[in-house]
Design a protein around this motif. Structure first.
Motif, PDB file in Angstrom:
ATOM      1  N   VAL A   1       5.450   5.244  10.126  1.00 45.50           N
ATOM      2  CA  VAL A   1       5.455   6.349   9.131  1.00 45.50           C
ATOM      3  C   VAL A   1       4.521   7.118   9.736  1.00 45.50           C
ATOM      4  O   VAL A   1       3.343   7.020  10.240  1.00 45.50           O
ATOM      5  CB  VAL A   1       5.021   5.945   7.668  1.00 45.50           C
ATOM      6  N   MET A   2       5.313   8.419   9.928  1.00 38.22           N
ATOM      7  CA  MET A   2       4.301   9.460  10.449  1.00 38.22           C
ATOM      8  C   MET A   2       4.810  11.195   9.742  1.00 38.22           C
ATOM      9  O   MET A   2       5.628  11.041   9.200  1.00 38.22           O
ATOM     10  CB  MET A   2       4.434   9.680  11.901  1.00 38.22           C
TER      11      MET A   2
ATOM     12  N   ALA B   1       0.718  -1.256   0.127  1.00 36.38           N
ATOM     13  CA  ALA B   1       0.055  -0.164  -0.057  1.00 36.38           C
ATOM     14  C   ALA B   1       0.778   1.055  -0.091  1.00 36.38           C
ATOM     15  O   ALA B   1       0.575   2.257  -0.695  1.00 36.38           O
ATOM     16  CB  ALA B   1      -1.054   0.026   1.329  1.00 36.38           C
ATOM     17  N   LEU B   2       1.981   1.267   0.761  1.00 33.86           N
ATOM     18  CA  LEU B   2       2.826   2.328   0.791  1.00 33.86           C
ATOM     19  C   LEU B   2       3.442   2.749  -0.583  1.00 33.86           C
ATOM     20  O   LEU B   2       3.371   3.788  -1.054  1.00 33.86           O
ATOM     21  CB  LEU B   2       3.832   2.262   1.950  1.00 33.86           C
ATOM     22  N   ARG B   3       4.140   1.608  -1.093  1.00 30.70           N
ATOM     23  CA  ARG B   3       4.687   1.710  -2.501  1.00 30.70           C
ATOM     24  C   ARG B   3       3.697   2.034  -3.743  1.00 30.70           C
ATOM     25  O   ARG B   3       3.986   2.763  -4.389  1.00 30.70           O
ATOM     26  CB  ARG B   3       5.223   0.178  -2.852  1.00 30.70           C
ATOM     27  N   ASN B   4       2.490   1.495  -3.588  1.00 28.96           N
ATOM     28  CA  ASN B   4       1.354   1.757  -4.810  1.00 28.96           C
ATOM     29  C   ASN B   4       0.495   2.947  -4.319  1.00 28.96           C
ATOM     30  O   ASN B   4      -0.004   3.355  -5.401  1.00 28.96           O
ATOM     31  CB  ASN B   4       0.629   0.456  -4.988  1.00 28.96           C
ATOM     32  N   ASP B   5       0.353   3.456  -3.233  1.00 31.96           N
ATOM     33  CA  ASP B   5      -0.519   4.635  -2.966  1.00 31.96           C
ATOM     34  C   ASP B   5       0.083   5.345  -2.035  1.00 31.96           C
ATOM     35  O   ASP B   5      -0.620   5.760  -0.984  1.00 31.96           O
ATOM     36  CB  ASP B   5      -1.950   3.989  -2.340  1.00 31.96           C
ATOM     37  N   TYR B   6       1.226   6.056  -2.251  1.00 36.13           N
ATOM     38  CA  TYR B   6       1.979   6.922  -1.164  1.00 36.13           C
ATOM     39  C   TYR B   6       0.950   7.995  -0.868  1.00 36.13           C
ATOM     40  O   TYR B   6       1.104   8.333   0.220  1.00 36.13           O
ATOM     41  CB  TYR B   6       3.390   7.225  -1.812  1.00 36.13           C
ATOM     42  N   GLY B   7       0.535   8.540  -1.853  1.00 38.51           N
ATOM     43  CA  GLY B   7      -0.190   9.786  -1.782  1.00 38.51           C
ATOM     44  C   GLY B   7      -1.576   9.476  -0.389  1.00 38.51           C
ATOM     45  O   GLY B   7      -1.669  10.571   0.201  1.00 38.51           O
ATOM     46  N   THR B   8      -1.998   8.238  -0.547  1.00 40.65           N
ATOM     47  CA  THR B   8      -3.272   8.136   0.374  1.00 40.65           C
ATOM     48  C   THR B   8      -2.621   7.746   1.547  1.00 40.65           C
ATOM     49  O   THR B   8      -3.176   8.369   2.821  1.00 40.65           O
ATOM     50  CB  THR B   8      -4.067   6.869  -0.132  1.00 40.65           C
TER      51      THR B   8
END
Length: 88
Positions: A39-40, A8-15
């Motif tokens: 991550v924060m 999810a972090l790799r594919n949808d960083y913006g979200t």
């Protein structure tokens, strides 16, 4: 507690970024189903760091008080500061 996969972090960083900014709390990132990263937002991180620094200062003050270091009321402190400024 917010948990997201590394995918999810790799594919949808913006979200993930938006979530971190909106929630103001850490997001736990898993890799292969195991905890891997936290991550924060920078703002949340800096607030947390300031809280930790304040806690350390309060703990040091309490340890000093328990060790017998003199303490002063607010009024006594004000008078001491006024005396310093009048003589300085």
């Amino acid at each position: 507690m917010i948990i997201k996969s590394s995918t999810a972090l790799r594919n949808d960083y913006g979200t993930i970024s938006e979530l971190a900014h909106n929630e103001g709390e850490p997001i736990y990132i898993t890799k292969n189903g195991e905890g891997d990263l936290v991550v924060m937002s920078i703002e949340a991180f800096e607030q947390r760091e300031e809280a930790l620094k304040l806690r350390a200062r309060l703990e040091a003050a309490e340890q000093a008080r328990l060790a017998g270091t003199p303490t002063y009321t607010l009024d006594e402190s004000r008078k001491r500061l006024e005396a310093i400024y009048q003589h300085g």
